[in-house]
Structure formats: structure tokens, C-alpha cells
Design an enzyme around this catalytic site. Structure first.
Site, PDB file in Angstrom:
ATOM      1  N   HIS A 188       0.847  -1.200   0.000  1.00 37.82           N
ATOM      2  CA  HIS A 188       0.000   0.000   0.000  1.00 37.82           C
ATOM      3  C   HIS A 188       0.880   1.247   0.000  1.00 37.82           C
ATOM      4  O   HIS A 188       1.641   1.484   0.942  1.00 37.82           O
ATOM      5  CB  HIS A 188      -0.919   0.012   1.223  1.00 37.82           C
ATOM      6  CG  HIS A 188      -2.148  -0.813   1.019  1.00 37.82           C
ATOM      7  ND1 HIS A 188      -3.315  -0.606   1.706  1.00 37.82           N
ATOM      8  CD2 HIS A 188      -2.390  -1.839   0.171  1.00 37.82           C
ATOM      9  CE1 HIS A 188      -4.231  -1.479   1.287  1.00 37.82           C
ATOM     10  NE2 HIS A 188      -3.689  -2.238   0.369  1.00 37.82           N
ATOM     11  N   TYR A 224      -9.750   5.599   6.367  1.00 40.29           N
ATOM     12  CA  TYR A 224      -9.955   6.011   7.769  1.00 40.29           C
ATOM     13  C   TYR A 224     -10.985   7.116   7.745  1.00 40.29           C
ATOM     14  O   TYR A 224     -10.757   8.163   7.139  1.00 40.29           O
ATOM     15  CB  TYR A 224      -8.649   6.546   8.365  1.00 40.29           C
ATOM     16  CG  TYR A 224      -7.615   5.474   8.667  1.00 40.29           C
ATOM     17  CD1 TYR A 224      -7.550   4.891   9.930  1.00 40.29           C
ATOM     18  CD2 TYR A 224      -6.711   5.054   7.698  1.00 40.29           C
ATOM     19  CE1 TYR A 224      -6.614   3.913  10.224  1.00 40.29           C
ATOM     20  CE2 TYR A 224      -5.763   4.071   7.983  1.00 40.29           C
ATOM     21  CZ  TYR A 224      -5.720   3.507   9.247  1.00 40.29           C
ATOM     22  OH  TYR A 224      -4.792   2.535   9.532  1.00 40.29           O
ATOM     23  N   PRO A 250      -5.691   1.043  18.090  1.00 41.75           N
ATOM     24  CA  PRO A 250      -5.302   0.525  16.769  1.00 41.75           C
ATOM     25  C   PRO A 250      -5.336   1.546  15.626  1.00 41.75           C
ATOM     26  O   PRO A 250      -4.938   1.211  14.507  1.00 41.75           O
ATOM     27  CB  PRO A 250      -6.312  -0.602  16.517  1.00 41.75           C
ATOM     28  CG  PRO A 250      -7.459  -0.306  17.397  1.00 41.75           C
ATOM     29  CD  PRO A 250      -6.932   0.428  18.583  1.00 41.75           C
ATOM     30  N   LYS A 303      -0.195   0.413  14.862  1.00 41.21           N
ATOM     31  CA  LYS A 303       1.159   0.329  15.426  1.00 41.21           C
ATOM     32  C   LYS A 303       1.381  -0.821  16.410  1.00 41.21           C
ATOM     33  O   LYS A 303       2.518  -1.072  16.816  1.00 41.21           O
ATOM     34  CB  LYS A 303       1.508   1.650  16.141  1.00 41.21           C
ATOM     35  CG  LYS A 303       1.695   2.821  15.196  1.00 41.21           C
ATOM     36  CD  LYS A 303       2.996   2.702  14.418  1.00 41.21           C
ATOM     37  CE  LYS A 303       3.022   3.547  13.185  1.00 41.21           C
ATOM     38  NZ  LYS A 303       3.143   2.786  11.940  1.00 41.21           N
ATOM     39  N   TYR A 326       3.249   6.743   9.836  1.00 42.02           N
ATOM     40  CA  TYR A 326       2.428   5.599   9.425  1.00 42.02           C
ATOM     41  C   TYR A 326       3.301   4.478   8.841  1.00 42.02           C
ATOM     42  O   TYR A 326       3.121   3.302   9.169  1.00 42.02           O
ATOM     43  CB  TYR A 326       1.351   6.020   8.421  1.00 42.02           C
ATOM     44  CG  TYR A 326       0.257   4.977   8.282  1.00 42.02           C
ATOM     45  CD1 TYR A 326      -0.874   5.021   9.092  1.00 42.02           C
ATOM     46  CD2 TYR A 326       0.382   3.929   7.383  1.00 42.02           C
ATOM     47  CE1 TYR A 326      -1.852   4.047   9.000  1.00 42.02           C
ATOM     48  CE2 TYR A 326      -0.593   2.945   7.281  1.00 42.02           C
ATOM     49  CZ  TYR A 326      -1.708   3.013   8.091  1.00 42.02           C
ATOM     50  OH  TYR A 326      -2.672   2.046   8.004  1.00 42.02           O
TER      51      TYR A 326
HETATM   52  P1  RFL Z   1       0.080 -11.276  21.976  1.00 41.61           P
HETATM   53  O1  RFL Z   1      -0.294 -11.424  20.555  1.00 41.61           O
HETATM   54  O2  RFL Z   1      -0.964 -10.875  22.948  1.00 41.61           O
HETATM   55  O3  RFL Z   1       0.725 -12.647  22.396  1.00 41.61           O
HETATM   56  C1  RFL Z   1       1.016 -12.945  23.744  1.00 41.61           C
HETATM   57  C2  RFL Z   1       0.930 -14.443  23.915  1.00 41.61           C
HETATM   58  O4  RFL Z   1       1.284 -14.769  25.264  1.00 41.61           O
HETATM   59  C3  RFL Z   1       0.380 -15.758  25.743  1.00 41.61           C
HETATM   60  N1  RFL Z   1       0.355 -15.664  27.211  1.00 41.61           N
HETATM   61  C4  RFL Z   1       1.025 -16.521  28.007  1.00 41.61           C
HETATM   62  N2  RFL Z   1       1.779 -17.576  27.725  1.00 41.61           N
HETATM   63  C5  RFL Z   1       2.312 -18.254  28.775  1.00 41.61           C
HETATM   64  N3  RFL Z   1       2.112 -17.897  30.074  1.00 41.61           N
HETATM   65  C6  RFL Z   1       1.345 -16.834  30.380  1.00 41.61           C
HETATM   66  N4  RFL Z   1       1.154 -16.512  31.662  1.00 41.61           N
HETATM   67  C7  RFL Z   1       0.770 -16.095  29.339  1.00 41.61           C
HETATM   68  N5  RFL Z   1      -0.014 -15.009  29.274  1.00 41.61           N
HETATM   69  C8  RFL Z   1      -0.255 -14.761  27.996  1.00 41.61           C
HETATM   70  C9  RFL Z   1      -0.947 -15.411  25.078  1.00 41.61           C
HETATM   71  O5  RFL Z   1      -1.816 -16.541  25.022  1.00 41.61           O
HETATM   72  C10 RFL Z   1      -0.480 -14.969  23.692  1.00 41.61           C
HETATM   73  O6  RFL Z   1      -0.448 -16.030  22.763  1.00 41.61           O
HETATM   74  O7  RFL Z   1       1.291 -10.226  22.165  1.00 41.61           O
HETATM   75  P2  RFL Z   1       2.544  -9.936  21.198  1.00 41.61           P
HETATM   76  O8  RFL Z   1       3.188 -11.197  20.732  1.00 41.61           O
HETATM   77  O9  RFL Z   1       3.347  -8.905  21.900  1.00 41.61           O
HETATM   78  O10 RFL Z   1       1.898  -9.278  19.883  1.00 41.61           O
HETATM   79  C11 RFL Z   1       1.306  -8.039  19.946  1.00 41.61           C
HETATM   80  C12 RFL Z   1       0.127  -7.976  18.980  1.00 41.61           C
HETATM   81  O11 RFL Z   1      -0.684  -9.123  19.120  1.00 41.61           O
HETATM   82  C13 RFL Z   1      -0.716  -6.737  19.251  1.00 41.61           C
HETATM   83  O12 RFL Z   1       0.094  -5.589  19.436  1.00 41.61           O
HETATM   84  C14 RFL Z   1      -1.676  -6.393  18.145  1.00 41.61           C
HETATM   85  O13 RFL Z   1      -2.443  -7.473  17.716  1.00 41.61           O
HETATM   86  C15 RFL Z   1      -2.587  -5.278  18.687  1.00 41.61           C
HETATM   87  N6  RFL Z   1      -3.843  -5.263  18.014  1.00 41.61           N
HETATM   88  C16 RFL Z   1      -3.882  -4.684  16.797  1.00 41.61           C
HETATM   89  N7  RFL Z   1      -2.752  -4.104  16.311  1.00 41.61           N
HETATM   90  C17 RFL Z   1      -2.778  -3.539  15.108  1.00 41.61           C
HETATM   91  O14 RFL Z   1      -1.728  -3.020  14.664  1.00 41.61           O
HETATM   92  N8  RFL Z   1      -3.946  -3.553  14.356  1.00 41.61           N
HETATM   93  C18 RFL Z   1      -5.092  -4.165  14.822  1.00 41.61           C
HETATM   94  O15 RFL Z   1      -6.105  -4.184  14.130  1.00 41.61           O
HETATM   95  C19 RFL Z   1      -5.098  -4.748  16.083  1.00 41.61           C
HETATM   96  N9  RFL Z   1      -6.209  -5.354  16.570  1.00 41.61           N
HETATM   97  C20 RFL Z   1      -4.987  -5.857  18.587  1.00 41.61           C
HETATM   98  C21 RFL Z   1      -6.165  -5.915  17.831  1.00 41.61           C
HETATM   99  C22 RFL Z   1      -4.978  -6.402  19.875  1.00 41.61           C
HETATM  100  C23 RFL Z   1      -6.102  -6.983  20.444  1.00 41.61           C
HETATM  101  N10 RFL Z   1      -6.045  -7.460  21.818  1.00 41.61           N
HETATM  102  C24 RFL Z   1      -4.762  -7.636  22.471  1.00 41.61           C
HETATM  103  C25 RFL Z   1      -7.125  -7.561  22.677  1.00 41.61           C
HETATM  104  C26 RFL Z   1      -7.290  -6.533  18.346  1.00 41.61           C
HETATM  105  C27 RFL Z   1      -7.274  -7.074  19.637  1.00 41.61           C
HETATM  106  C28 RFL Z   1      -8.525  -7.761  20.112  1.00 41.61           C
HETATM  107  C1  PHB Z   2      -6.669  -4.097  10.231  1.00 43.86           C
HETATM  108  O1  PHB Z   2      -6.680  -4.388   9.023  1.00 43.86           O
HETATM  109  O2  PHB Z   2      -7.029  -4.902  11.085  1.00 43.86           O
HETATM  110  C2  PHB Z   2      -6.256  -2.737  10.651  1.00 43.86           C
HETATM  111  C3  PHB Z   2      -5.668  -1.901   9.732  1.00 43.86           C
HETATM  112  C4  PHB Z   2      -5.297  -0.622  10.106  1.00 43.86           C
HETATM  113  C5  PHB Z   2      -5.496  -0.202  11.400  1.00 43.86           C
HETATM  114  C6  PHB Z   2      -6.059  -1.055  12.339  1.00 43.86           C
HETATM  115  C7  PHB Z   2      -6.459  -2.323  11.956  1.00 43.86           C
HETATM  116  O3  PHB Z   2      -5.150   1.063  11.755  1.00 43.86           O
END
Ligand code: RFL
Ligand code: PHB
Length: 389
Positions: free
Chosen positions: A72, A200, A292, A296, A384
Site C-alpha cells: 500500500h 480512515y 489501533p 502500530k 504511518y
Molecule cells: P500477543 O499477541 O498478545 O501474544 C502474547 C501471547 O502470550 C500468551 N500468554 C502466556 N503464555 C504463557 N504464560 C502466560 N502466563 C501467558 N499469558 C499470555 C498469550 O496466550 C499470547 O499467545 O502479544 P505480542 O506477541 O506482543 O503481539 C502483539 C500484537 O498481538 C498486538 O500488538 C496487536 O495485535 C494489537 N492489536 C492490533 N494491532 C494492530 O496493529 N492492528 C489491529 O487491528 C489490532 N487489533 C490488537 C487488535 C490487539 C487486540 N487485543 C490484544 C485484545 C485486536 C485485539 C482484540
Molecule cells: C486491520 O486491518 O485490522 C487494521 C488496519 C489498520 C489499522 C487497524 C487495523 O489502523
């Protein structure tokens, strides 16, 4: 058991670190609380910075990503009647890629398994001991049996609700937090994206985002109330609300279909300092959360892994602890900028319950400035596509 680096958490941070270290001959064990299917079932981030892509290449896990990701070069921003594009390529010479976190995690699991990497699933009662000594160890339970891992270092990659951060004493730990008075309701649907770039959109009914995973898989979000549950929103109600919040030209051509996933995430900004305590290092969501809006979350996790991986390499290859000693400082310097960008973009495009007419005029002025001013767009685009590591 003994390993060099015990990694708590088998999400993208933990797996990426484990795979990078493995390629340099550094041994690790990953402990994951859930099953692999559960971790792969979580639909989260979709936008990767080029820094993340480079790390995936360095980890030797980029083949599928390089073949399937979508580049993109810009994004669309809309606010009321204001509609414009931000051209990342023109403004920064760089871009972002669309490749879902689910796919990143799947590729990393495949690589770890192919290399015989040790990942223990469904661990309970994970406890980090003596992190502030030269000989830390980790204990955990599986099926009612206790196990122990002795190690040189512990990487806390266990997300926001993990144990690693809590291991750092409150006398040492300082936390900074901002909660937002809304969440995002997201759906995934097997329909073609409404536009080839992300949209957005701030509207008087609240924020909306049109995103995607591939040419026949769309990801859409709408700002929702914190008290809403996914069950409150039928697919029809979601599509109707989304159409009201995006510019008419896109609403008219939106292809709708049944949702294959629907979830709500509350929005939060959070940082814990320091990110290192003795031989324990916090990475990714274990240390910081962003709303989100700036895409980032996963990308800041990747920059942490970059700093920690290079610090550990320096330690093991050269016996020099400078990289790990400066880990927290380096990671936090970059994280606070991502926190600022995510907070500012959230403020720019969301409706807040307590906003008055003055606040809305300021929001419109902010959007107008961004639309008219190349330097402002350049600042947005630099943030971004991702600040340098
Ligand atoms: P994760 O992905 O939460 O992985 C952590 C892992 O640790 C495990 N865990 C344990 N394991 C052993 N012992 C314990 N006591 C433990 N406690 C927890 C968990 O089961 C899990 O598998 O963290 P990591 O690896 O740092 O990755 C970070 C990303 O996942 C996160 O920053 C993003 O997904 C944030 N986020 C989003 N970011 C975006 O850039 N765009 C998004 O659209 C977006 N949507 C989201 C999201 C985060 C969400 N969360 C955390 C609620 C949507 C959601 C629902
Ligand atoms: C997504 O595709 O899940 C997404 C993309 C951009 C964002 C947040 C989530 O800023």
C-alpha cells in the site's frame, strides 16, 4: 531443562524472537498458555511496516509473505465532507504492506516446528524466579506436573494480561495509561474490499475503518460503545452503520456479506517503564498497548524484538552487554513516538462523548490542516510507514 533464552508467550513477539535467535544458533524455549489453534484464531493486526517485513526476511520466514502481501503506497482519510489521500510513496519513498497477523503467526509456527523448535502449549502457573540475579529460572505446570527451565535470560512476550510485567516489583515499575471511552467493533467478511487502499473515516456518527486481508477478504471496523457486545450487532446492523460513516461514493459500492468473525476491542494507551529488570526483558503488548488507529500494535512489538535480538547477539557473539543494557531505553524512545501518533490519530477521527462544538471545530481544523499541508502529510506518512529503528 536448560536453555539460553526462556520466552514466555507464543504470539508474534515470542515466535519471532525465537526464530531469529535460532538462526544465529541461540537456543530458546517458548511457553504458550493457549493452544496453537487458539492463537491462530485471533484476528488482529493487518498492516506491517517495512521494518517488520525486513525482520521476517532476516528470520527466514518471508517467502509466503513476499508472494501474498499487498503493498500500500497510500491511504484515504475522510472527515465529514472532507476527503483526501495521503501518498506514502511520494512523501516518504516507502510503503506499508497488508499481511494479517494470523498469517505472520502461522508462518512463524511453521518455521519453528520445521526447525524442531521447542514450544510448550497450554502451560499454567508460569512463574519467573530470580530475574534480578545471574541465574534466573522459570517454572510452569502442564497437565498437573511442574517443570523447570534454567536460563540466561527471560523474554516476557506474554501480552497485556501476561505474568512477565507483574514480575517486576512495583517499586521499580512505572505505568502510564490512558483509557478511551469507546471500543472498535470489527468484522471479517469474504467480500472484495471497497477500495484498494484503507479508508480512515471520521463522521458525526463515529469513526469507521475499511481495511482488508486480500482481494476477497475485507476487514471493517466501527467505533462502538464500551457496553456493546458483538451479539448486539447483527451483520445487517453493522453494514448499515458502516455505510453511514464512510463517504457516499464508497458506501454505494460496498459489497456486503455474512461476517466470518466479529469482535470488540476496547481502546487503550499504555506503557510500562522500564522494559528490563535484571535478566527479564518485556517485549510487545506485555510492555505497551496503543489504540489501533495508527496500526502500530504489532509493529512496535517488532521493533522491540529487533532491539532485544541485536542486544542478545552482541552479548553471545562478542560478550558485550551494551545492547541489552540499553534495550529499555532504545525501545521506549521509539515506542513513545508510536504512542503519540496512535493517540493523535485516535483524537483526530473519533467522536468522544464529552466533545462540545468547540472541540469539533478544532478537530475539523486539524483535518483541514492535514489535507492542505504537505509537511503535515509528510509527518503523518513518516509515522504511518514506521519511524526508523
Ligand atoms: P500477543 O499477541 O498478545 O501474544 C502474547 C501471547 O502470550 C500468551 N500468554 C502466556 N503464555 C504463557 N504464560 C502466560 N502466563 C501467558 N499469558 C499470555 C498469550 O496466550 C499470547 O499467545 O502479544 P505480542 O506477541 O506482543 O503481539 C502483539 C500484537 O498481538 C498486538 O500488538 C496487536 O495485535 C494489537 N492489536 C492490533 N494491532 C494492530 O496493529 N492492528 C489491529 O487491528 C489490532 N487489533 C490488537 C487488535 C490487539 C487486540 N487485543 C490484544 C485484545 C485486536 C485485539 C482484540
Ligand atoms: C486491520 O486491518 O485490522 C487494521 C488496519 C489498520 C489499522 C487497524 C487495523 O489502523
Amino acid at each position: 531443562m536448560r536453555t539460553q533464552v526462556a520466552i514466555i508467550g507464543g504470539g508474534p513477539s515470542g515466535l519471532l524472537l525465537s526464530q531469529l535467535l535460532h538462526r544465529k544458533g541461540i537456543d530458546s524455549i517458548v511457553l504458550e498458555r493457549k493452544t496453537k489453534d487458539y492463537v491462530l484464531g485471533r484476528i488482529r493486526a493487518g498492516i506491517l511496516e517495512t521494518g517488520f517485513v525486513d525482520l521476517m526476511r532476516e528470520a527466514g520466514v518471508a517467502n509466503r509473505m513476499d508472494a501474498e502481501c499487498i503493498i500500500h503506497d497510500g491511504t484515504v482519510i475522510s472527515y465529514g465532507d472532507t476527503l483526501f489521500g495521503v501518498d506514502f510513496k511520494d512523501l516518504t519513498g516507502s510503503h506499508v504492506v497488508v499481511y494479517g497477523q494470523t498469517e505472520v503467526t502461522r508462518d512463524l509456527y511453521e518455521a519453528r516446528e520445521a526447525a524442531g523448535g521447542k514450544i510448550v502449549f497450554e502451560t499454567e502457573a508460569v512463574t519467573i524466579h530470580d530475574a534480578d540475579s545471574d541465574a534466573p529460572h522459570v517454572t510452569y505446570m502442564v497437565d498437573g506436573t511442574e517443570h523447570r527451565i534454567d536460563c540466561d535470560f527471560v523474554a516476557g512476550c506474554d501480552g497485556f494480561h501476561g505474568v512477565s510485567r507483574q514480575t517486576i516489583p512495583l517499586t521499580v515499575r512505572r505505568e502510564y495509561e490512558k483509557l478511551y471511552p469507546f471500543g472498535w467493533l470489527g468484522i471479517l467478511s469474504q467480500t472484495p474490499p471497497v477500495h484498494h487502499e484503507l479508508i480512515y473515516s471520521g463522521s458525526d456518527r463515529g469513526f469507521a475503518l475499511c481495511s482488508m486481508r486480500n482481494e476477497n477478504l475485507s476487514r471493517y471496523y466501527i467505533q462502538c460503545s464500551l457496553s456493546d457486545t458483538p451479539e448486539d450487532w447483527t451483520d445487517a446492523a453493522f453494514w448499515t452503520e458502516l455505510k453511514r460513516r464512510i463517504p457516499e461514493e464508497y458506501a454505494d459500492r460496498l459489497v456486503t456479506g455474512p461476517s466470518i468473525e466479529k469482535s470488540i476491542a476496547p481502546l487503550r494507551s499504555f506503557v510500562t517503564e522500564p522494559m528490563r529488570w535484571g535478566r527479564l526483558f518485556l517485549c510487545g503488548d506485555a510492555a505497551h498497548i496503543v489504540p489501533p488507529t495508527g496500526a502500530k500494535g504489532l509493529n512496535t512489538a517488532a521493533s522491540d524484538i529487533h532491539y532485544l535480538y541485536n542486544g542478545l547477539l552482541q552479548y553471545y557473539a562478542e560478550g558485550d552487554s551494551e545492547g541489552i543494557d540499553r534495550y529499555s531505553e532504545k525501545a521506549l524512545t521509539r515506542i513513545w513516538k508510536a504512542e503519540r501518533f496512535s493517540w493523535a490519530t485516535t483524537n483526530l477521527l473519533h467522536r468522544f462523548p464529552d466533545q462540545n462544538a468547540f472541540d469539533l471545530k478544532i478537530q475539523q481544523a486539524d483535518v483541514d490542516f492535514l489535507r492542505e499541508n504537505r509537511e503535515a502529510q509528510s509527518v503523518f506518512a513518516q509515522n504511518y510507514v514506521g519511524l526508523p529503528y
